[in-house]
Every structure is written in structure tokens, then in C-alpha cells.
Enzyme design. Sequence first.
Site, PDB file in Angstrom:
ATOM      1  CE  LYS A   1      -6.461   6.089   2.400  1.00  0.00           C
ATOM      2  NZ  LYS A   1      -5.586   6.080   3.557  1.00  0.00           N
TER       3      LYS A   1
ATOM      4  CG  HIS B   1      -6.215  -4.253   5.078  1.00  0.00           C
ATOM      5  ND1 HIS B   1      -5.298  -3.238   4.905  1.00  0.00           N
ATOM      6  CD2 HIS B   1      -5.493  -5.380   5.313  1.00  0.00           C
ATOM      7  CE1 HIS B   1      -4.078  -3.737   5.029  1.00  0.00           C
ATOM      8  NE2 HIS B   1      -4.163  -5.030   5.271  1.00  0.00           N
TER       9      HIS B   1
ATOM     10  CG  ASP C   1      -8.761  -0.679   4.200  1.00  0.00           C
ATOM     11  OD1 ASP C   1      -9.835  -0.223   4.643  1.00  0.00           O
ATOM     12  OD2 ASP C   1      -7.710  -0.679   4.868  1.00  0.00           O
TER      13      ASP C   1
ATOM     14  CD1 TRP D   1      -2.651   1.773   0.415  1.00  0.00           C
ATOM     15  CD2 TRP D   1      -1.321   2.508   2.065  1.00  0.00           C
ATOM     16  NE1 TRP D   1      -2.980   3.086   0.675  1.00  0.00           N
ATOM     17  CE2 TRP D   1      -2.187   3.559   1.678  1.00  0.00           C
ATOM     18  CE3 TRP D   1      -0.392   2.747   3.075  1.00  0.00           C
ATOM     19  CZ2 TRP D   1      -2.154   4.821   2.267  1.00  0.00           C
ATOM     20  CZ3 TRP D   1      -0.348   4.013   3.668  1.00  0.00           C
ATOM     21  CH2 TRP D   1      -1.227   5.020   3.271  1.00  0.00           C
TER      22      TRP D   1
ATOM     23  CG  ASP E   1      -7.964   2.903   9.431  1.00  0.00           C
ATOM     24  OD1 ASP E   1      -8.099   1.820   8.855  1.00  0.00           O
ATOM     25  OD2 ASP E   1      -7.467   3.902   8.875  1.00  0.00           O
TER      26      ASP E   1
HETATM   27  C1  RNT Z   1      -3.913   2.898   4.729  1.00  0.00           C
HETATM   28  C2  RNT Z   1      -4.037   1.450   4.446  1.00  0.00           C
HETATM   29  C3  RNT Z   1      -2.932   0.585   4.984  1.00  0.00           C
HETATM   30  C4  RNT Z   1      -2.498   0.949   6.384  1.00  0.00           C
HETATM   31  C5  RNT Z   1      -1.578  -0.057   7.035  1.00  0.00           C
HETATM   32  C6  RNT Z   1      -0.866   0.510   8.206  1.00  0.00           C
HETATM   33  O1  RNT Z   1      -5.021   3.614   4.373  1.00  0.00           O
HETATM   34  O2  RNT Z   1      -5.258   0.985   4.879  1.00  0.00           O
HETATM   35  O3  RNT Z   1      -3.304  -0.740   4.891  1.00  0.00           O
HETATM   36  O4  RNT Z   1      -3.581   1.160   7.216  1.00  0.00           O
HETATM   37  O5  RNT Z   1      -0.753  -0.618   6.120  1.00  0.00           O
HETATM   38 ZN    ZN Z   2      -5.602  -1.133   4.812  1.00  0.00          ZN
END
Ligand code: RNT
Ligand code: ZN
Length: 417
Positions: free
Chosen positions: A227, A285, A258, A184, A295
Site C-alpha cells: 500500500k 484486488h 490492489d 495485508w 474502495d
Molecule cells: C486495505 C486493503 C485490504 C482490505 C481488505 C479488507 O487497504 O486493500 O485488502 O481492503 O483486506
Molecule cells: Zn486490498
Amino acid sequence: MTIKENFELAKQTYAKWGVDVEEVVEKLKSVPISIHCWQGDDVAGFEVNQNELSGGIDVTGNYPGKATNAEELRSDLEKALSLIPGKHRVNLHAIYAETNGEVVERDQLEPKHFENWIKWAKDNGLGLDYNPTLFSHPKADDGLTLSHPSEEIREFWINHCIGSRKIGEYFGRELGTPALTNIWIPDGYKDIPSDRLTPRKRLKESLDKIFAVETDERYNLDAVESKVFGIGSESYVVGSHEFYLNYAMKNNKLCLLDTGHYHPTETVSNKISSMLLFSEKLALHVSRPVRWDSDHVVIFDDELREIALEIVRNDALDRVIIGLDFFDASINRVAAWTIGTRNMIKALLNAMLVPNEYLKQLQEEGNFTERLALMEEFKTYPFGAVWDYYCEKMGVPVREAWLEEIRSYEAEVLSKR
Ligand code: RNT
Ligand code: ZN
């Protein structure tokens, strides 16, 4: 009534729908969740020259007791793992290397810098996953890494990613279970770009160089994570969903979705089936966005249950690699892991207890009345009794009893840091 008696009653209730609860419980045991180590120290890592967290992600809160070195982090993880039923995995980032006080640049990291982690994983029967860290570093200060206009900066990060894939491969070989090495990058622009193509071209070239180096698929699996925006990259992210979806398809890599990286009304649960039709494996994720990619700790909400249902009803438990990604520094961090991971497992159990084949059949027949009616009724079936039994059987605290363990760990360990 005892946990077991409640369970026996629940078993009969589910048996009416042809759901074999004993079988479900057995199956659930074999599903690993990849627990992200970075909840334990607010994504700080243990580099000798530590840099401030960057990359457009943010951790808020100052709950006392965060892990300040690898030993503390492992001890905290052990505590959390003792409260989570099942055998799981731990997901590391490059910044969690142990270099004995020596400054080792990220592109120079080697498997030996993870010796303690590997030994610990072996002792605890855990698999390990890995991530190169392309943020919190002076060479990422421009908000660009693999797509940076400077060849020197790109080279540095390319080498870091190649080295990381070798570290992942090493983990896989040592532990007898392939590591997922996930890339990432934070690259993007705060404001409207005048050229969206050139940075993407550079990212594509950088990835080609990274993946030109072969690793053994038995030990290392490569994933790329997209993202939609970040703090400071509100207008444009180089590694968007379409970018990586196409890249992964063409180059036989895994897409990592994610749950916080999409538009607010776009859901990962609705993407899983489409992805599975075209890829053998997919990585997640699981996170919880609150208004943005915040998060927050994963809760047992509608989207979590829907994600689990999609994995289970499409018979994809061995094709979807489930990882977690949240970081909350405003609550006890060991509790955060425990809550989030237990919820993920709960959601899988919940999905496995639904007569999915029957519900599919109703849809095929156009019987939407019964489909809706039953889906609603199953929400209040005695799922909790099965969950309690599973926890008891797996030797972890039942219901909220785990909180007591957290309280004493806080008093005896965390508060003394
Ligand atoms: C960031 C991503 C990534 C991080 C981690 C720490 O937006 O989600 O995965 O959160 O790698
Ligand atoms: Zn992530």
C-alpha cells in the site's frame, strides 16, 4: 430481435477480425472472480467482541439491510451470485469465523470455525480464499502489527498469520482448489518517520517466521499486499510496493496488487506485464480509488478495461488471480457486489473480443495510425450483444433485469433486518 439474433449478428462482425466468439464465451465461463465477502457487512465481521473498523480503511454510508450474521451474509452472497454469470470464489477474512458465541482470539482460530462456510462453498460449488485480519483489534491500536516494536504483539500477529495459512490450506484441500491467503497489514506512520528501516526489518523478520511454516502449494497460495498510504499512515507505510515486490521475488510468494494502493497516475494495468515476466502468478484486488484509496464499487472504466486487456493479451488468465476489494455502504450492498463483479467479467469479455494478435503486429510494424484507429473503432463494436447472450446462456438476468431481483430481495429480506 432476440438476444440470440443480436448475438449471431455480432458474431459475424467479430468473425471478420478472426475472433471466434463462441470460443470466447466458452473460455470466459472458466475464469473465476474472487468475490470479497466484506462488501456485505461493511467490513464488520462477526467476532463476539466486535471492534470498530481500524487500519486506516473506511466505509461510509448507512444503507439499510446490511448482513449482521454469517447466515445473512451467505444468503446475500447467494443472491448476488445468482445475478452474476459464471462460477466464482468467495474471499473471507478471519473476522468472519463462526465461534458459536464463544470468544476465540484470532491466533487461536482453526478450520473448524469455518465449517459452515466450507459446507456452503461445497453446496454452491465455490472456491474460498482467505485473509488474516490484522486490524480492528486492540493489538492493532498503535497502527502497527507485524512491525510493532513489541515482540509480544508481533508474536500474536505472526501466530495469527500462520494459523490463517493453515486455514487457507484446509479450504484448498476441502474444496479441491487452492485458496489464496493474502496478508495485508495497516502498519505505518501518520507523520514523517525518523527511521524507515527498523520497522521494515521487523516486518521482514515476521514474514520469515510466518512463511517458515510450510503449507502445501496445491492447497494454499501465499500473497502479500502492499500500500502507499492509509488514513493515519499518510507519511509512511511499512509494507510498501518495493518492500513486498522484493520480498515476494526472493521468497517465491505472490504479490497482490490492489488498484487503489498506488499514486494516482500510477496504474496497475501498466504493472501486470512487468510482474508476469518475473513471477509465475500474480494476484489482484480490483477496486476503484476516487481521489484516494476509497474502495468505490468497480465500474466499467478505462483502467478496468486496460487491466483486463493486459491479462488477456498476455495470455495470463490462469496466472492472474482476480479478486475484488470495495466496500460501499451508501447503496444496496447486494447490488454493489453484482455491479462490481459483472463489470469485472464484462471487462474480460471485452478484452477477449479484441483481435489482440493483429493489434500487436501493427505495433511491431510501427503502424501506429492503424493501431490507434482500430483500438478506437473496437470500442463501439457490438460487445453488448455478446454480453447479453452470455448472461442469458448462463441463466442470469440480462441487462438491467437483475435490478428487479434486488428490489424484491430488498423488500422481502433486507428491509426486515
Ligand atoms: C486495505 C486493503 C485490504 C482490505 C481488505 C479488507 O487497504 O486493500 O485488502 O481492503 O483486506
Ligand atoms: Zn486490498
